[in-house]
Design an enzyme around this catalytic site. Structure first.
Site, short mmCIF file in Angstrom:
data_model
loop_
_atom_site.label_atom_id
_atom_site.label_comp_id
_atom_site.label_asym_id
_atom_site.label_seq_id
_atom_site.Cartn_x
_atom_site.Cartn_y
_atom_site.Cartn_z
N HIS A 118 0.47 -1.52 -0.49
CA HIS A 118 -0.13 -0.10 -0.21
C HIS A 118 0.72 1.34 -0.33
O HIS A 118 1.68 1.47 0.71
CB HIS A 118 -1.10 0.22 1.42
N ASP A 119 0.63 2.14 -0.89
CA ASP A 119 1.24 3.39 -0.62
C ASP A 119 2.56 3.68 -1.18
O ASP A 119 2.96 4.53 -0.97
CB ASP A 119 0.86 3.71 1.03
N GLY A 136 5.18 -1.32 2.29
CA GLY A 136 4.44 -0.18 1.87
C GLY A 136 4.89 1.22 2.40
O GLY A 136 6.09 1.47 2.41
#
Length: 259
Positions: A118-119, A136
């Site tokens: 994520h991100d 992440g």
């Protein structure tokens, strides 16, 4: 061009000349650009935004829910640029409240079994070899190459045109134009071969090497090295890219040369 054995949500937006093979599932709130191929047994979850002329191979999972215990179901996306190839069993998680999105640029190659958490923000023309695991909030700039089976710690930044040796544990930031190898990960020279292939002149490459002599080979701390570079070396786009990268590093940069 869409197999009757594929399940495509009526709410998905599918471009022209898109080919979708059997047993693939495409959920609602998905956008797929023109001339993209989606192979068999691919799962594309809500929030995926896939560009034109991409190739997604069997077993890939795009825009899955983040593997982050802080995730509370907020709306977020995965954005993939044009002409990017995603090989077998790659997983790309969508963003969290931090950035709201995970990004993979254009003209990238993500080889089999890569995980992008994520991100993350991955630039264009990036190559990530087999089984690389990216935690992440990682940032990888344009033209970087990450060798197979490497593991990248969360919040790490990798600069443009950097090359990381296979099997590396990347715990610190990797500055632009460098090669990184050994354990612990350390400076292994300038990525001169890659730079030549991309049209950098010998003069520019020599200038980059001189910058890194101050940073990694002269036994100075980074603050002193940056001061010396600004005083003694002419300002260029490449010099300033390196200086800005070092100054903005939050995790600290990898070690200098280790015998």
């Amino acid at each position: 061009m869409i197999s009757p054995l594929a399940h495509v949500s009526s709410d998905a937006k599918i471009g022209k000349n898109v080919k979708i093979d059997p047993f693939t599932m495409i959920h609602e709130d998905v956008v797929i650009g023109d001339d993209t191929w989606i192979g068999p047994n691919v799962t594309i979850f809500p929030g995926a935004r896939i560009g034109k002329k991409c190739k997604i191979f069997p077993g890939a999972v795009i825009a899955g829910i983040p593997q982050d215990l802080k995730f509370q179901g907020e709306d977020s996306t995965v954005v993939i640029g044009d002409n990017t190839t995603i090989r077998e069993c790659v997983t790309i998680s969508r963003g969290t409240v931090d950035k709201q999105t995970t990004v993979v640029g254009s003209n990238c190659l993500l080889m089999a079994y890569v995980h992008v958490a994520h991100d993350c923000v991955i630039g264009s023309n990036v190559i990530i070899a087999n089984s690389v695991q990216i935690a992440g909030h990682v940032s990888i700039d344009d033209w970087a190459i990450v060798g197979g089976s490497s593991a990248i710690h969360q919040f790490v930044k990798i600069g443009m045109h950097a090359m990381i040796s296979g099997g590396s544990l990347v715990r610190k930031d990797v500055p632009p134009f460098t090669k990184a190898a050994r354990e612990p990960l350390s400076y292994a020279g300038v990525n001169s071969l890659g730079l030549r292939r991309r049209g950098f002149t010998s003069e520019t490459i020599s200038h980059i090497q001189e910058v890194y002599r101050y940073l990694f080979l002269n036994s100075m701390n980074n603050s002193r090295a940056l001061e010396e570079i600004e005083v003694n070396l002419p300002a260029t786009k490449e010099r300033d890219e390196i200086l800005n990268f070092i100054r903005s590093s939050e995790r600290g940069v990898m070690k200098g040369y280790i015998n």
